[in-house]
Design a protein around this motif. Structure first.
Motif, PDB file in Angstrom:
ATOM      1  N   LYS A  38      -1.609   2.761   1.521  1.00  0.00           N
ATOM      2  CA  LYS A  38      -2.443   2.978   0.337  1.00  0.00           C
ATOM      3  C   LYS A  38      -2.074   2.060  -0.815  1.00  0.00           C
ATOM      4  CE  LYS A  38       0.167   6.825  -1.665  1.00  0.00           C
ATOM      5  NZ  LYS A  38       0.111   8.219  -2.036  1.00  0.00           N
ATOM      6  N   TRP A  39      -0.772   1.806  -1.001  1.00  0.00           N
ATOM      7  CA  TRP A  39      -0.379   0.954  -2.115  1.00  0.00           C
ATOM      8  C   TRP A  39      -0.767  -0.500  -1.845  1.00  0.00           C
ATOM      9  CZ3 TRP A  39      -0.280   4.141  -5.673  1.00  0.00           C
ATOM     10  CH2 TRP A  39       0.403   5.351  -5.615  1.00  0.00           C
ATOM     11  N   SER A  65       4.851   3.839  -8.579  1.00  0.00           N
ATOM     12  CA  SER A  65       6.078   3.680  -9.367  1.00  0.00           C
ATOM     13  C   SER A  65       6.455   2.198  -9.401  1.00  0.00           C
ATOM     14  CB  SER A  65       7.215   4.490  -8.755  1.00  0.00           C
ATOM     15  OG  SER A  65       7.575   3.945  -7.491  1.00  0.00           O
ATOM     16  N   GLN A  66       7.303   1.840 -10.349  1.00  0.00           N
ATOM     17  CA  GLN A  66       7.768   0.455 -10.414  1.00  0.00           C
ATOM     18  C   GLN A  66       8.494   0.066  -9.133  1.00  0.00           C
ATOM     19  OE1 GLN A  66      10.127  -0.010 -13.957  1.00  0.00           O
ATOM     20  NE2 GLN A  66       8.339   0.007 -15.303  1.00  0.00           N
ATOM     21  N   HIS A  71       8.457  -3.016  -4.085  1.00  0.00           N
ATOM     22  CA  HIS A  71       8.576  -3.003  -2.616  1.00  0.00           C
ATOM     23  C   HIS A  71       7.290  -3.497  -1.958  1.00  0.00           C
ATOM     24  CE1 HIS A  71       9.767  -1.690   1.378  1.00  0.00           C
ATOM     25  NE2 HIS A  71       8.623  -1.029   1.461  1.00  0.00           N
ATOM     26  N   THR A  72       6.163  -3.015  -2.427  1.00  0.00           N
ATOM     27  CA  THR A  72       4.862  -3.403  -1.860  1.00  0.00           C
ATOM     28  C   THR A  72       4.619  -4.895  -2.049  1.00  0.00           C
ATOM     29  OG1 THR A  72       3.980  -1.189  -2.261  1.00  0.00           O
ATOM     30  CG2 THR A  72       2.373  -2.963  -1.943  1.00  0.00           C
ATOM     31  N   GLN A  77       4.152 -10.261   0.172  1.00  0.00           N
ATOM     32  CA  GLN A  77       4.591 -11.654   0.103  1.00  0.00           C
ATOM     33  C   GLN A  77       5.216 -12.080   1.430  1.00  0.00           C
ATOM     34  OE1 GLN A  77       7.408 -12.441  -3.038  1.00  0.00           O
ATOM     35  NE2 GLN A  77       7.302 -14.643  -2.751  1.00  0.00           N
ATOM     36  N   ARG A  78       6.026 -11.221   2.017  1.00  0.00           N
ATOM     37  CA  ARG A  78       6.673 -11.514   3.302  1.00  0.00           C
ATOM     38  C   ARG A  78       5.642 -11.794   4.385  1.00  0.00           C
ATOM     39  NH1 ARG A  78       8.884  -7.742   7.678  1.00  0.00           N
ATOM     40  NH2 ARG A  78      10.308  -9.084   8.817  1.00  0.00           N
TER      41      ARG A  78
END
Length: 144
Positions: A38-39, A65-66, A71-72, A77-78
């Motif tokens: 979802k994020w 959250s920050q 993390h997302t 990016q990865r």
């Protein structure tokens, strides 16, 4: 003709990944997990308007959250779906943008979001009916 299970013949099951080599299965599942998160969906769809700074992404993704946004962004990016560009300015400025690969995912995400919006009322009614039915088996009988 004997069923395959009785003849000892091995067979591949049909399914969503059956068109791809079996050794790609784990990676395909990981990609689907990322693309369906979802994020990730909300961040990628926010970037459709163009590059955004971290705080803009935080504001455009209600409820994240920050820590989860960071993390997302790293995971996207990865996978090569977004880029992170840091500018040598004071104060430092960092922008995130979709890559060409990310833009192709945006098409699928937009379709999914539009589907969810189009069927929102129907799904909410089904959930209410299910939740008020008492048991899952009663809800299944009521919808038939």
């Amino acid at each position: 003709m004997e069923p395959l299970a009785l003849t000892g013949q091995a067979h591949a099951l049909a399914g969503p990944c059956s068109r791809w080599p079996a050794e790609h299965g784990e990676t395909i599942r990981q990609i689907i997990e990322r693309a369906g998160n979802k994020w990730a969906v909300l961040v990628v769809s926010s970037l459709q308007i163009g590059p955004l700074r971290y705080t803009d992404l935080l504001r455009s993704t209600p409820g994240i959250s920050q820590r989860m946004l960071t993390h997302t962004l790293r995971q996207l990016q990865r996978d090569g779906l977004i880029t992170r560009t840091a500018y040598a300015e004071v104060p430092p400025r960092v922008e995130y943008a979709l890559t060409e690969l990310g833009a192709t995912l945006l098409t699928a995400i937009t379709t999914l979001i539009d589907w969810a919006g189009s069927h929102h009322d129907e799904i909410q009614e089904n959930r209410t009916r299910f939740d008020n039915s008492g048991t899952p088996s009663e809800a299944a009988v009521q919808t038939r």
